[in-house]
Design a protein around this motif. Sequence first.
Motif, PDB file in Angstrom:
ATOM      1  N   PRO A 459     -49.631 -72.268  56.595  1.00 29.01           N
ATOM      2  CA  PRO A 459     -50.499 -73.218  55.893  1.00 29.01           C
ATOM      3  C   PRO A 459     -51.963 -73.069  56.319  1.00 29.01           C
ATOM      4  CG  PRO A 459     -49.364 -74.334  57.672  1.00 29.01           C
ATOM      5  CD  PRO A 459     -48.814 -72.937  57.624  1.00 29.01           C
ATOM      6  N   GLU A 460     -52.868 -73.565  55.477  1.00 33.04           N
ATOM      7  CA  GLU A 460     -54.293 -73.513  55.779  1.00 33.04           C
ATOM      8  C   GLU A 460     -54.652 -74.595  56.800  1.00 33.04           C
ATOM      9  OE1 GLU A 460     -57.287 -72.178  56.463  1.00 33.04           O
ATOM     10  OE2 GLU A 460     -56.884 -71.221  54.526  1.00 33.04           O
ATOM     11  N   THR A 461     -55.538 -74.272  57.747  1.00 30.37           N
ATOM     12  CA  THR A 461     -55.949 -75.224  58.783  1.00 30.37           C
ATOM     13  C   THR A 461     -57.460 -75.397  58.860  1.00 30.37           C
ATOM     14  OG1 THR A 461     -55.946 -73.446  60.437  1.00 30.37           O
ATOM     15  CG2 THR A 461     -53.930 -74.755  60.225  1.00 30.37           C
ATOM     16  N   ALA A 462     -58.221 -74.704  58.039  1.00 29.79           N
ATOM     17  CA  ALA A 462     -59.681 -74.732  58.136  1.00 29.79           C
ATOM     18  C   ALA A 462     -60.239 -76.109  57.795  1.00 29.79           C
ATOM     19  CB  ALA A 462     -60.286 -73.682  57.206  1.00 29.79           C
ATOM     20  N   GLN A 463     -61.403 -76.431  58.397  1.00 26.91           N
ATOM     21  CA  GLN A 463     -62.176 -77.646  58.101  1.00 26.91           C
ATOM     22  C   GLN A 463     -61.449 -78.938  58.474  1.00 26.91           C
ATOM     23  OE1 GLN A 463     -65.307 -77.831  56.999  1.00 26.91           O
ATOM     24  NE2 GLN A 463     -65.641 -75.643  56.715  1.00 26.91           N
ATOM     25  N   ARG A 464     -60.547 -78.882  59.455  1.00 26.41           N
ATOM     26  CA  ARG A 464     -59.857 -80.083  59.922  1.00 26.41           C
ATOM     27  C   ARG A 464     -60.004 -80.216  61.428  1.00 26.41           C
ATOM     28  NH1 ARG A 464     -56.137 -77.810  56.113  1.00 26.41           N
ATOM     29  NH2 ARG A 464     -55.644 -79.233  54.385  1.00 26.41           N
ATOM     30  N   THR A 465     -60.009 -81.453  61.932  1.00 27.41           N
ATOM     31  CA  THR A 465     -59.963 -81.637  63.381  1.00 27.41           C
ATOM     32  C   THR A 465     -58.570 -81.247  63.861  1.00 27.41           C
ATOM     33  OG1 THR A 465     -59.149 -83.921  63.347  1.00 27.41           O
ATOM     34  CG2 THR A 465     -61.532 -83.614  63.148  1.00 27.41           C
ATOM     35  N   LEU A 466     -58.451 -81.060  65.172  1.00 27.54           N
ATOM     36  CA  LEU A 466     -57.154 -80.677  65.722  1.00 27.54           C
ATOM     37  C   LEU A 466     -56.116 -81.772  65.478  1.00 27.54           C
ATOM     38  CD1 LEU A 466     -58.208 -79.031  69.105  1.00 27.54           C
ATOM     39  CD2 LEU A 466     -57.819 -77.952  66.887  1.00 27.54           C
ATOM     40  N   GLU A 467     -56.589 -83.022  65.444  1.00 26.65           N
ATOM     41  CA  GLU A 467     -55.664 -84.126  65.209  1.00 26.65           C
ATOM     42  C   GLU A 467     -55.245 -84.198  63.737  1.00 26.65           C
ATOM     43  OE1 GLU A 467     -56.947 -84.094  68.918  1.00 26.65           O
ATOM     44  OE2 GLU A 467     -58.401 -84.309  67.287  1.00 26.65           O
ATOM     45  N   PHE A 473     -48.873 -80.183  59.106  1.00 25.43           N
ATOM     46  CA  PHE A 473     -47.501 -79.770  59.404  1.00 25.43           C
ATOM     47  C   PHE A 473     -46.490 -80.875  59.104  1.00 25.43           C
ATOM     48  CE2 PHE A 473     -49.917 -76.605  61.726  1.00 25.43           C
ATOM     49  CZ  PHE A 473     -49.193 -75.450  61.448  1.00 25.43           C
ATOM     50  N   ALA A 474     -46.968 -82.111  58.996  1.00 23.67           N
ATOM     51  CA  ALA A 474     -46.067 -83.193  58.602  1.00 23.67           C
ATOM     52  C   ALA A 474     -45.653 -83.076  57.137  1.00 23.67           C
ATOM     53  CB  ALA A 474     -46.737 -84.545  58.847  1.00 23.67           C
ATOM     54  N   GLN A 475     -46.363 -82.263  56.362  1.00 17.49           N
ATOM     55  CA  GLN A 475     -46.033 -82.055  54.946  1.00 17.49           C
ATOM     56  C   GLN A 475     -44.808 -81.161  54.764  1.00 17.49           C
ATOM     57  OE1 GLN A 475     -48.013 -83.567  52.432  1.00 17.49           O
ATOM     58  NE2 GLN A 475     -48.792 -84.578  54.288  1.00 17.49           N
ATOM     59  N   ASN A 476     -44.359 -80.543  55.849  1.00 19.37           N
ATOM     60  CA  ASN A 476     -43.252 -79.571  55.801  1.00 19.37           C
ATOM     61  C   ASN A 476     -43.681 -78.340  54.994  1.00 19.37           C
ATOM     62  OD1 ASN A 476     -41.394 -80.893  57.488  1.00 19.37           O
ATOM     63  ND2 ASN A 476     -40.866 -82.283  55.816  1.00 19.37           N
ATOM     64  N   HIS A 477     -43.058 -78.058  53.854  1.00 22.72           N
ATOM     65  CA  HIS A 477     -43.351 -76.843  53.086  1.00 22.72           C
ATOM     66  C   HIS A 477     -43.227 -75.613  53.986  1.00 22.72           C
ATOM     67  CE1 HIS A 477     -44.466 -79.070  49.541  1.00 22.72           C
ATOM     68  NE2 HIS A 477     -45.402 -79.735  50.201  1.00 22.72           N
ATOM     69  N   ALA A 481     -45.990 -72.604  51.926  1.00 25.19           N
ATOM     70  CA  ALA A 481     -47.219 -73.075  52.565  1.00 25.19           C
ATOM     71  C   ALA A 481     -48.364 -73.231  51.581  1.00 25.19           C
ATOM     72  CB  ALA A 481     -47.619 -72.107  53.687  1.00 25.19           C
ATOM     73  N   TRP A 482     -48.334 -72.507  50.465  1.00 27.01           N
ATOM     74  CA  TRP A 482     -49.435 -72.566  49.506  1.00 27.01           C
ATOM     75  C   TRP A 482     -49.544 -73.931  48.823  1.00 27.01           C
ATOM     76  CZ3 TRP A 482     -44.887 -69.833  48.680  1.00 27.01           C
ATOM     77  CH2 TRP A 482     -44.075 -70.303  47.659  1.00 27.01           C
ATOM     78  N   LYS A 483     -48.501 -74.762  48.921  1.00 30.95           N
ATOM     79  CA  LYS A 483     -48.503 -76.071  48.264  1.00 30.95           C
ATOM     80  C   LYS A 483     -49.317 -77.120  49.023  1.00 30.95           C
ATOM     81  CE  LYS A 483     -44.030 -75.555  45.914  1.00 30.95           C
ATOM     82  NZ  LYS A 483     -42.678 -76.135  45.740  1.00 30.95           N
ATOM     83  N   ILE A 484     -49.680 -76.824  50.271  1.00 32.30           N
ATOM     84  CA  ILE A 484     -50.442 -77.790  51.074  1.00 32.30           C
ATOM     85  C   ILE A 484     -51.909 -77.676  50.707  1.00 32.30           C
ATOM     86  CG2 ILE A 484     -51.055 -78.526  53.401  1.00 32.30           C
ATOM     87  CD1 ILE A 484     -48.444 -77.305  54.378  1.00 32.30           C
ATOM     88  N   LYS A 485     -52.498 -78.757  50.199  1.00 30.94           N
ATOM     89  CA  LYS A 485     -53.869 -78.747  49.706  1.00 30.94           C
ATOM     90  C   LYS A 485     -54.883 -78.840  50.854  1.00 30.94           C
ATOM     91  CE  LYS A 485     -52.565 -80.818  45.280  1.00 30.94           C
ATOM     92  NZ  LYS A 485     -52.780 -81.932  44.335  1.00 30.94           N
ATOM     93  N   ARG A 486     -56.113 -78.425  50.566  1.00 28.68           N
ATOM     94  CA  ARG A 486     -57.148 -78.366  51.592  1.00 28.68           C
ATOM     95  C   ARG A 486     -57.599 -79.757  52.075  1.00 28.68           C
ATOM     96  NH1 ARG A 486     -59.889 -73.193  52.071  1.00 28.68           N
ATOM     97  NH2 ARG A 486     -61.338 -74.246  53.464  1.00 28.68           N
ATOM     98  N   ASP A 487     -57.338 -80.819  51.303  1.00 31.92           N
ATOM     99  CA  ASP A 487     -57.794 -82.150  51.701  1.00 31.92           C
ATOM    100  C   ASP A 487     -56.737 -82.933  52.473  1.00 31.92           C
ATOM    101  OD1 ASP A 487     -56.056 -82.491  49.619  1.00 31.92           O
ATOM    102  OD2 ASP A 487     -57.269 -83.980  48.557  1.00 31.92           O
TER     103      ASP A 487
END
Length: 512
Positions: A459-467, A473-477, A481-487
């Motif tokens: 999954p994408e992790t850019a532009q997020r705090t570590l928290e 990752f709570a979204q599962n997928h 992984a492509w289903k997890i949106k950037r927001d």
Amino acid sequence: MSYNKRIAANPYIVGTFACIGGGLFGLDISSMSGVLSNPAYLNTFHSPGSNAQGAIVAAMPAGSLLGALLVTKIGDTLGRKKTIIAASIIWIIGAALQSASVDRGMLVVGRIIAGISVGISSAIVPVYQSEITPPSIRGRLVSFQQWSITWGIMLQYFVQFGCSYINGTASFRIPWGLQMIPAIILGIGMLWFPESPRWLIDHGREQEALQILADLHGGGNKKDELVVLEYEEIKQQVDFERNEGAKSYADLFKPGVLRRVILGCSLQMWSQLSGMNVMMYYIIYVFQGAGLTGRRGNLIADSVQYVLNVLFTVPAIWYIDKWGRRWMMILGSFFMGVFLSLVGGLQGGFGEWGSVDDSPVWVIVNKPAVTRAIIVCSYLFVCSFAITMGPVSWTYPAEIFPMRVRSKAVSFSTATNWLFNFALAWAVPPALSSIAWKTYFVFAAFNFAACIHFIFCFPETAQRTLEEIEEVFAQNHVFSAWKIKRDVGKKNLHEVLAERGDKHSLEVKESV
């Protein structure tokens, strides 16, 4: 805890200085690749064959594997800052032993000790960077770890090239001895840098952590909204993780964490199986097989590759937070597979068994156009790695783990890197002398397999705090992984405080 507040206020200085630790790895890579054809080196160490030379090179990643595992305890006990200082001291000892080596045994011991330092720093530096840098540029700053590696490779190689004109053992002892200088700078310089605020909060030193966060991200103002937001998120995460249970290796296999451990270890594995470090360690062998003859000509061609490695890492550093991690991994692995397939195809189609320095080599003979094509494809392969997988392979594992296991999990994934580095460093020279051009197709297959893995599972992790990454990752997928949106995971201060059920927290912090 003493540190220079002016240094802490500059995110680029505080976020990149520790990358000198990554540069030590780069120094080591070219400290060996630059001497493989050095007559003084060959005479001193009795012309090691492919297996013996592989063992000498592999001694460093063997030590790095040990160092990466040791850092799990050291990083949580001493803190990030002191662990980096300890790594620099260990490196100085290892470099001194290598420079003074009189036989293979002494050289191997020196390389193992230096490797321990590299293993420690390669695991702890990305953690330190990810824990002190703002999320908007975290990927960029952690990527400097890879850039420092490329600089270490290039600078050491040019020192080796210059010293190759010196007669006698000084031609390799001087470059090996000069490796101590960056470690001295790192060890002394870190005395003026702050400790990780996340580590401080985790060890009950909350006021120190708040002050450091203020100096890092709020110009010294503890009431700054970003400072309060980050402090509250860290504290919330640490409190949650304390209630989850003790920190131990067992935590790495718990639901929700095991998936991330697999991703971190897999990425480091694919980074090695891409074949990049093979190109760095043994580029002289690669170009010899391509039909490039003459020691000076080979050294010059090698140096071009190292320069390209440095230059093409720059766009990745600058745009990694804009491009995101996923597409860099996917495209990088695909193009590396393509270029290695071309190298293997050209070698297999136009080469033949020959002899170089009385050793059997699959070589291109009297086909200058093919030789140039192989060299160009090798350069394009290196550029593909430098602009994609190189920076991401250090950034991604440093940001996907929960605080309670971060140090252990990053060191575990980094240990995977060194495990495969060790195996390949030892195995590739015999492979090139036995299955020859087929070696390139093996690594091409690894790259295509990695590409498929990245598409489905990362999954994408850019532009997020570590928290906020916890929400990703709570979204599962797990396999989509492509289903997890950037927001996903994005929060503001009031949402964080509302989750804690602490409406007066902001006012409390303002009174500190």
